[in-house]
Design a protein around this motif. Structure first.
Motif, PDB file in Angstrom:
ATOM      1  N   GLY A  27       9.220  -2.000   8.861  1.00  0.00           N
ATOM      2  CA  GLY A  27       9.372  -4.186   9.081  1.00  0.00           C
ATOM      3  C   GLY A  27      10.510  -3.551  10.478  1.00  0.00           C
ATOM      4  N   VAL A  28      11.157  -4.632  10.358  1.00  0.00           N
ATOM      5  CA  VAL A  28      12.495  -5.164  10.881  1.00  0.00           C
ATOM      6  C   VAL A  28      13.117  -6.665  10.053  1.00  0.00           C
ATOM      7  CG1 VAL A  28      13.386  -6.367  12.701  1.00  0.00           C
ATOM      8  CG2 VAL A  28      11.615  -5.039  13.038  1.00  0.00           C
ATOM      9  N   ILE A  29      14.517  -6.002   9.757  1.00  0.00           N
ATOM     10  CA  ILE A  29      15.077  -6.264   8.696  1.00  0.00           C
ATOM     11  C   ILE A  29      15.815  -7.135   9.770  1.00  0.00           C
ATOM     12  CG2 ILE A  29      17.307  -6.815   7.140  1.00  0.00           C
ATOM     13  CD1 ILE A  29      16.281  -3.573   6.019  1.00  0.00           C
ATOM     14  N   PRO A  30      15.844  -8.614   9.733  1.00  0.00           N
ATOM     15  CA  PRO A  30      16.780 -10.116  10.661  1.00  0.00           C
ATOM     16  C   PRO A  30      17.917  -9.851  10.665  1.00  0.00           C
ATOM     17  CG  PRO A  30      15.444 -10.664   8.435  1.00  0.00           C
ATOM     18  CD  PRO A  30      15.210  -9.517   8.603  1.00  0.00           C
ATOM     19  N   VAL A  39       4.901   8.379   9.428  1.00  0.00           N
ATOM     20  CA  VAL A  39       3.095   8.896   9.110  1.00  0.00           C
ATOM     21  C   VAL A  39       2.657   7.627   8.328  1.00  0.00           C
ATOM     22  CG1 VAL A  39       4.755  10.881   9.103  1.00  0.00           C
ATOM     23  CG2 VAL A  39       4.732   9.084   6.787  1.00  0.00           C
ATOM     24  N   ALA A  40       2.865   6.771   8.438  1.00  0.00           N
ATOM     25  CA  ALA A  40       2.155   5.845   7.796  1.00  0.00           C
ATOM     26  C   ALA A  40       1.105   4.841   8.672  1.00  0.00           C
ATOM     27  CB  ALA A  40       2.884   4.239   6.333  1.00  0.00           C
ATOM     28  N   THR A  41       1.926   4.098   9.977  1.00  0.00           N
ATOM     29  CA  THR A  41       0.738   3.738  10.747  1.00  0.00           C
ATOM     30  C   THR A  41       0.815   4.233  12.350  1.00  0.00           C
ATOM     31  OG1 THR A  41       3.066   2.463  11.568  1.00  0.00           O
ATOM     32  CG2 THR A  41       1.671   1.507  10.043  1.00  0.00           C
ATOM     33  N   GLY A  42       1.231   5.542  12.399  1.00  0.00           N
ATOM     34  CA  GLY A  42       1.598   5.519  13.971  1.00  0.00           C
ATOM     35  C   GLY A  42       2.288   5.423  15.111  1.00  0.00           C
ATOM     36  N   HIS A  43       3.305   4.643  14.266  1.00  0.00           N
ATOM     37  CA  HIS A  43       3.828   3.757  15.176  1.00  0.00           C
ATOM     38  C   HIS A  43       5.513   3.927  16.100  1.00  0.00           C
ATOM     39  CE1 HIS A  43       1.142  -0.256  14.587  1.00  0.00           C
ATOM     40  NE2 HIS A  43       0.587   0.653  15.309  1.00  0.00           N
ATOM     41  N   THR A  44       5.546   3.896  17.161  1.00  0.00           N
ATOM     42  CA  THR A  44       7.215   4.272  17.162  1.00  0.00           C
ATOM     43  C   THR A  44       7.911   3.130  16.136  1.00  0.00           C
ATOM     44  OG1 THR A  44       7.259   3.312  19.292  1.00  0.00           O
ATOM     45  CG2 THR A  44       6.331   5.636  18.924  1.00  0.00           C
ATOM     46  N   LEU A  45       9.700   3.323  16.411  1.00  0.00           N
ATOM     47  CA  LEU A  45      10.499   3.094  16.582  1.00  0.00           C
ATOM     48  C   LEU A  45      10.079   1.174  17.387  1.00  0.00           C
ATOM     49  CD1 LEU A  45      13.559   4.592  15.607  1.00  0.00           C
ATOM     50  CD2 LEU A  45      12.395   2.572  13.286  1.00  0.00           C
ATOM     51  N   ILE A  55       8.533   4.626   8.537  1.00  0.00           N
ATOM     52  CA  ILE A  55       8.008   5.221   7.079  1.00  0.00           C
ATOM     53  C   ILE A  55       8.007   7.092   7.745  1.00  0.00           C
ATOM     54  CG2 ILE A  55       6.564   6.130   5.361  1.00  0.00           C
ATOM     55  CD1 ILE A  55       5.872   3.320   5.520  1.00  0.00           C
ATOM     56  N   TRP A  56       9.254   7.423   7.900  1.00  0.00           N
ATOM     57  CA  TRP A  56       8.761   8.785   9.064  1.00  0.00           C
ATOM     58  C   TRP A  56       8.309   9.674   8.356  1.00  0.00           C
ATOM     59  CZ3 TRP A  56      11.185  13.554   7.696  1.00  0.00           C
ATOM     60  CH2 TRP A  56      11.326  14.339   9.300  1.00  0.00           C
ATOM     61  N   ASP A  57       8.304   9.644   6.976  1.00  0.00           N
ATOM     62  CA  ASP A  57       7.694  10.877   6.290  1.00  0.00           C
ATOM     63  C   ASP A  57       7.353  10.554   4.755  1.00  0.00           C
ATOM     64  OD1 ASP A  57       5.444  12.894   5.444  1.00  0.00           O
ATOM     65  OD2 ASP A  57       7.624  14.464   6.149  1.00  0.00           O
ATOM     66  N   ARG A  58       6.347  10.938   3.640  1.00  0.00           N
ATOM     67  CA  ARG A  58       6.054  10.937   2.425  1.00  0.00           C
ATOM     68  C   ARG A  58       4.983  11.359   1.700  1.00  0.00           C
ATOM     69  NH1 ARG A  58       2.973   4.589   2.857  1.00  0.00           N
ATOM     70  NH2 ARG A  58       0.861   5.924   3.776  1.00  0.00           N
TER      71      ARG A  58
END
Ligand code: MN
Length: 203
Positions: A91-94, A186-192, A105-108
């Motif tokens: 997510g986003v840290i304000p 790897v958690a959501t398939g989303h990009t930054l 989450i890039w890998d786990r």
């Protein structure tokens, strides 16, 4: 006892969506110890490599992230222990908060202790204390043996410096560049960008 006092002290947990602590149960790891590598687009883009040990996530900032090439030595800086639940944070840290920026989450995956040949290797917490860690990662992007080697102890104004190095095993591959070719969560398939945009639309 897990101790994440530093984590709590340097954050305003009323202002950041990061977890305030507590336990976590990772169905993707089958109850085994976990590792997570988060890509963090903060004031400097970096990767945070975290290993579960002693009830917390022991953490290193790795500016270039992990390599699959055993001849690369990736600089790492030890940072504060994070609560286990942090492994699920994306997510986003304000703006204005500690570590402001976007976390992906890039890998786990699960990992196992890979020190020595015997059946009774020293605990990973002891390996960290002694400055030489050997683990076998079972991630989706990085896998196989990795070593973390301390090159400089903590002193008053500098954090511990370490190197993260891929061991030369069947999972080593000098041609792969997963930090470049596999940027998505790897958690959501989303990009930054997608993580940033989603938060924006949530209001
Ligand atoms: Mn970070």
């Amino acid at each position: 006892m897990p101790d994440t006092r530093s984590y709590e002290q340097i954050r305003d947990l009323d202002e950041t969506p990061e977890p305030s602590g507590g336990d976590a149960d990772f169905d993707w790891a089958d109850g085994r110890p976990i590792f997570v590598i988060q890509k963090h687009d903060a004031s400097n883009l970096h990767y945070d490599v975290r290993l579960e040990a002693a009830g917390v996530l022991k953490s290193w900032v790795v500016p270039k992230g992990p390599s699959t090439d055993p001849s690369d030595q990736r600089f790492a800086r030890a940072t504060e222990d994070h609560p286990l639940a942090y492994a699920e944070f994306e997510g986003v840290i304000p703006e204005g908060e500690y570590g402001a920026g976007t976390v992906l989450i890039w890998d786990r995956g699960a990992y196992r202790n890979a020190k020595g040949d015997g059946d009774d290797p020293p605990p990973v917490t002891d390996q960290i204390r002694d400055g030489h860690v050997s683990v076998w990662l079972e991630g989706q992007k990085v896998s196989g043996g990795y070593a973390l080697i301390r090159t400089q102890e903590d002193d008053d104004d500098r954090d511990e410096r370490w190197l993260l190095v891929k061991m030369d095993d069947d999972e080593a591959d000098a041609r792969r560049k997963p930090t470049s070719t596999e940027p998505k969560s790897v958690a959501t398939g989303h990009t930054l960008d997608e993580i940033r945009d989603e938060e924006g639309s949530d209001g």
